[in-house]
Every structure is written in structure tokens, then in C-alpha cells.
Design a protein around this motif. Sequence first.
Motif, short mmCIF file in Angstrom:
data_model
loop_
_atom_site.label_atom_id
_atom_site.label_comp_id
_atom_site.label_asym_id
_atom_site.label_seq_id
_atom_site.Cartn_x
_atom_site.Cartn_y
_atom_site.Cartn_z
N PRO B 132 0.84 -1.21 0.00
CA PRO B 132 0.00 0.00 0.00
C PRO B 132 0.87 1.26 0.00
N ARG B 133 0.58 2.15 -0.90
CA ARG B 133 1.37 3.35 -1.09
C ARG B 133 1.55 4.14 0.20
N GLU B 134 0.45 4.22 0.98
CA GLU B 134 0.49 5.07 2.18
C GLU B 134 1.31 4.43 3.30
N ALA B 135 1.64 3.13 3.17
CA ALA B 135 2.42 2.46 4.21
C ALA B 135 3.92 2.66 4.02
N LEU B 136 4.35 3.02 2.79
CA LEU B 136 5.78 3.12 2.48
C LEU B 136 6.41 4.32 3.18
N ALA B 137 7.56 4.10 3.84
CA ALA B 137 8.22 5.20 4.55
C ALA B 137 9.72 5.00 4.58
N ALA B 138 10.44 6.12 4.53
CA ALA B 138 11.90 6.12 4.60
C ALA B 138 12.35 7.52 4.96
N PRO B 139 13.60 7.68 5.41
CA PRO B 139 14.10 9.04 5.62
C PRO B 139 14.08 9.83 4.31
N GLN B 140 13.94 11.15 4.44
CA GLN B 140 13.86 12.02 3.26
C GLN B 140 15.02 11.77 2.30
N ALA B 141 16.23 11.59 2.83
CA ALA B 141 17.41 11.43 1.96
C ALA B 141 17.34 10.12 1.17
N VAL B 142 16.73 9.10 1.75
CA VAL B 142 16.56 7.83 1.02
C VAL B 142 15.56 8.03 -0.11
N ILE B 143 14.47 8.73 0.19
CA ILE B 143 13.45 9.00 -0.83
C ILE B 143 14.07 9.78 -1.98
N GLU B 144 14.88 10.78 -1.64
CA GLU B 144 15.50 11.61 -2.68
C GLU B 144 16.47 10.80 -3.53
N ALA B 145 17.26 9.95 -2.89
CA ALA B 145 18.22 9.13 -3.66
C ALA B 145 17.47 8.17 -4.58
N MET B 146 16.40 7.57 -4.06
CA MET B 146 15.60 6.66 -4.89
C MET B 146 15.01 7.38 -6.09
N THR B 147 14.50 8.58 -5.82
CA THR B 147 13.85 9.35 -6.88
C THR B 147 14.87 9.76 -7.94
N ALA B 148 16.02 10.25 -7.48
CA ALA B 148 17.02 10.75 -8.42
C ALA B 148 17.63 9.62 -9.25
N GLN B 149 17.78 8.45 -8.66
CA GLN B 149 18.53 7.40 -9.34
C GLN B 149 17.66 6.28 -9.88
N SER B 150 16.33 6.40 -9.70
CA SER B 150 15.48 5.25 -10.02
C SER B 150 15.60 4.82 -11.48
N GLU B 151 15.71 5.79 -12.39
CA GLU B 151 15.74 5.44 -13.81
C GLU B 151 16.99 4.63 -14.15
N ALA B 152 18.14 5.12 -13.69
CA ALA B 152 19.41 4.43 -13.98
C ALA B 152 19.44 3.07 -13.28
N LEU B 153 18.97 3.04 -12.03
CA LEU B 153 19.00 1.78 -11.29
C LEU B 153 18.05 0.76 -11.92
N ALA B 154 16.89 1.24 -12.35
CA ALA B 154 15.93 0.32 -12.98
C ALA B 154 16.48 -0.22 -14.29
N ALA B 155 17.12 0.65 -15.08
CA ALA B 155 17.69 0.20 -16.36
C ALA B 155 18.70 -0.91 -16.11
N ASN B 156 19.51 -0.72 -15.10
CA ASN B 156 20.52 -1.72 -14.75
C ASN B 156 19.88 -3.03 -14.31
N MET B 157 18.84 -2.92 -13.48
CA MET B 157 18.17 -4.13 -12.98
C MET B 157 17.48 -4.89 -14.12
N TYR B 158 16.84 -4.16 -15.03
CA TYR B 158 16.19 -4.82 -16.17
C TYR B 158 17.23 -5.55 -17.02
N ARG B 159 18.39 -4.90 -17.20
CA ARG B 159 19.44 -5.50 -18.02
C ARG B 159 19.97 -6.78 -17.37
N ILE B 160 20.13 -6.75 -16.08
CA ILE B 160 20.70 -7.92 -15.40
C ILE B 160 19.66 -9.02 -15.22
#
Lengths: 267, 333
Positions: B132-160
Motif C-alpha cells: 500500500p502506497r500510504e504504508a511506504l516510509a523512509a528518511p527524506q534522503a533515502v526517498i531523494e536518492a531513490m527518486t534521483a537514481q530510479s531510472e538508472a538503477l531500474a535500467a541496470n536491474m532490467y538489463r541484469i
Amino acid sequence: MLRIRPAALGAVLALCAAPAPAQEPPPDPLNSGMWPLVAEENFPGEIVFDPRVKLSLPAAAEDQFHVPVTIDARELAAEIGPIAEMVVAADLNPIIHAVTFRPGAKAEPFLGLRIKVEQTTPVRVGVRGADGIWRVAAAVIDAAGGGCSAPAAAHGQKDWMSTLGEARALAGRDEAGETRISLRMRHPMDTGFAAGIPIFHLSELTLTLDSGEELAELEISAPISEDPAFNLLARPTAGGATAAVAGRDSEGNRFAFSVPLPEEAVN
Amino acid sequence: MNRMKRMSRRAWLGGAAALAASAGAGALIGPIRAQTHAAPRSYRLEAVEIAARTWCVYGAQEDLSRANGGAIANAAFIQTPDGVVVVDTGPSKRYGEALAALIAEQLPGKRILRVFNTHHHPDHVFGNQAFPREALAAPQAVIEAMTAQSEALAANMYRILGDWMRGTVPTPPGRALNASREEIGGRVFTLTEMKGHTACDLVVRDEETGLVFAGDLAFLDRAPTTPNADLPAWRASLAALRRMERDSLLPGHGPVDPQGASLDQTLDWLDWLDGTLREAVARGLTMNEAMAAPIPARFAALGVARTEFERSVVHLRARMEEEILNGIPPDRL
Ligand SMILES: [Zn+2]
């Protein structure tokens, strides 16, 4: 961006260098369709694949912007004599040539460097001695990346212009009494393939001993990694010698700094 | 004049076409093609009880691969009086769904109240989408890192991981944690922001069991990963974890650790790594030479030690060169 067609390039070559007789390169052990073109552009003349040419690179790129490569022709030089030049190229990079390294009499035919790779690609090193034959080693780097990876650092920092050409270096004697020289310079090394960022890279480095002997000369292309770093190996030099490093980039900026070489063994 | 520099993009594109047309290109592109046609599979997850009303789904002590579907990190869940708390969600949507199904089977009718993300690495958080979307929680810096890097990290995960990743969309938590102590569903948790494995590593302590969820600040029987590591900060966090009152500890990778062996082992590895890589720079070794360093016998039992060491050379080299090589002033021109 230079747009010279292969035919025109041939004409330029004919003016610049002694034309090598056109000949088919030997079959590529890696079966790359690019091999004939890579061979023609980077290793013009007679080519043989030779196991005495050592090329070290990882099987897979952890960071496509920083792929470590070591080229080593010391074993070959022991048998065929001095090495004139060593050329590193990656078949499937938009700019195939990475570096041409010309070790002087006081340097070993050995270089550590880092390159960028666009995708999974063969990487090659060609080594030319006095007989003019290109002795080549090749390996494939898988650019699929590793797990838990971070994306590469953004190209060019905010304040990169103020630190352009800033140099770091260290030289020390190794167990064999030879001098290892590490160099690192600030440069964005833009390839021109990122939107809106024109090609801009360190293009030339020479290292000269204060005795006047040339230690090494490097012709550098854009696939060398941002903030280029090189490891060289020099033969024993007189105590207290200095290596003068002179560089130039594709915009004509010039760089010069001096690296003190060791007097005593450091190990 | 350097003839080698004069490769135009047109020449490159022409050459690439030649490669595709070449029958001999199979040796080069064959393995890639074989990977893209891997058959779809499903995760078989197993919950192991590691403390009172607390279960762990252990990851394989391996690298991300198509054989393990990326299930290499630990995920855990805790039964509170009123629902369930989850710590990390695995590498993919499919994994997240399998984890949610396992929880529903283990604790029928219990609502998921909270999902903590310990840090932004995809092997820990790419299963978020299944919760559930409303249950997800993390420190702000973790959220920011996920947001900033999600595209590159996802591309890498799909490739592997290929098909294992089907439908996975990186889903950063909408809720930023700011409390250091939180009661969730009638059970109390202490939350501490540390750093070193990444720029922000969340440590969750369950006050009822004294179990500390250390995320990737602690590894046990597997070599630590360093793509975003800050070694001095990581050491300081290990010292803080050692001081933290705890009955047991769950590393991000490896078995539950009542004795704190993971803290010793992780510190031992980081100290050795730091010293070895610094020495390589100081001696003027190339990166490839540095990668060939022998791995001490005491690390022989660690999973993927050689691979992680080689990766760490790439991650940490530039920073060490900046520190160890001498700054040289320019000559007058
Ligand atoms: Zn991690």
C-alpha cells in the motif's frame, strides 16, 4: 564534430604518414564486424595477434564511465626491442580511438588508464615496434554493469572550469627499482555525444626528464575517462630528477607541471 | 595530426550496421540474445522466524543474477497487535507480490501498516510497488536518492534480471520519516539515521524484541558492497551499532546475528579494503593490478568476495587518488 568520410580520411593519411600497403587484417578472434574498419584506422599495415601483448580489463564494466585498462608490452619488448607506440581502441564506441602511447627510451611499454565504453565492446591494444608490424591483443568488456550499482557521476561539475587542468601526481620506486608515476588531471573529457555539450577533451600529454630525454608522449581521445588518470613505469633515473609534464586540450588550453622523481626506493 | 581521432559518428553508425549484418557477429552478441529469452519464473519465498512474531525472508548470498531473480537481500516482517510492519521489499514487483502473498498466508487478515526502506539500493526496495502506497516510509534522503537514481538503477536491474523485472516501476515512499520513535499498530520502534553504506542508512530497532534491523550497514558471510560507500562514515556507524542496546541484529545480507559477528566482519573487511586500495594508489599500481590483490584467508568463506573487491576498486579509486596523490602547482607557461 569532424565529419571526414573514410575515403577522405584515406587521402589525409596518405599525406600524413607513409602509406601502408592495403591488406586484409587477420581474422578477428572476437568475430567483430567492426574489426576491418578498426584495424584500418588504428593499426594500418601488417597485423598479427600476439600473446606477448598483455591487455588487462575486467570481464564486465562496473561503471561504464570508468573502465580500467592496463597495457603491457614489456615481455614483447624484451624479445623484439624498443616499442614505438601502443594504441588502445574500442570497436563499438562512437569514437573508437582512446589513446596512442609512445614510450621514450626511459619508459617501459606499460600504461594504466581508464576508458568510457558505450556498450559491450571489444577493446584492443596494438603495439608497434621497429619492424612496423602491429602486434595486437583484444578482449571483450561486457557493459551490462553490476548489481547494486550507482549511475555514473554527472558529466562536468558545477565549478569544473575553475579547476580545469588541476594536476595531482606521485612517483615512487618499486621493488624492481623502476619508477612508477601516477598522474591525474581535472578535465571533463566531453565526447560531444551528450546533448548540448560539444566535444572537449585533453588531447596531448608529454613527459620529459630534466635531462631532456623524452619519457613518454600520449595522444588522447575523448573516450578516456573524465579526470584522466594514468600510471606509467619509468626506467631508473638519476636521483633527484624531475619529469616535466606538458599537456594540451582540444580547445588549445595548455597545461604544464613538474613531478619530482624519487631519490630512494620507497618500498 | 592524429588519424585515430577522426572517427565521425557517421562512420561509427555505418560500422555498427556492418556488425549487425555480419554472420560472424554471433560470438559477440550471442550471449546477450540468449539472456533476453530467459523463461519467466516465480520466486519461492520462505519465512524464517528470527525473533518473537518476526520473520525474515533470506536473500541468496550471491550477486544479482537471472538464476536468483535478484533475491539477494533480506526482507523481514513483524506482527504487531494491529497489523504488519515490513522492512525492505526485495528487487522487483514480482518479488514484492510474492512477499505480500507470503505475509497474507502467514498472518491472514492482517493489514500492512508500515513498510520501511532501509536505503535506496534496488535489491532492497524495488518490491515497494506491491505494498500500500500510504504504508511506504523512509528518511527524506533515502526517498531523494531513490527518486534521483530510479531510472538508472531500474535500467541496470532490467538489463541484469530481464523478465524477473517485468512491470517493475520504482516506487519511492511518499512518507518521509522524521520521528526517532514510533508506535505502529501497538508495537514501538526506534528509528536511527546513519550513513556510510549509502548517504543515508535507516536502522530500525524493535523495542519489544530488541532486534536491530541494520540494513546494509552490516553484512554477514558475504562481502559488503560499496557503490555509494563512505568508509569513515561507515566505520562510525558500525561503532554506533555496536553501542546500541540490542538482543539480536539482522544484517542486510546474511543470517540473523545475535552475537554481532556481522559488525566485526564488516569492519574487518572495510579496514582491509581501505588499506589495500590506499596502498595500491600509493605504490602507483594500475587499477587492474590493484584488482589482482590476494584476498586474505580469513575472508575465504565470504560469498562473492573477489567480485565485490574488484567492484570496490572501481567505486573507491578516484576518491583515494584525490587524497593520496600530491597536488602539483602549475608551472609558469
Ligand atoms: Zn545496499
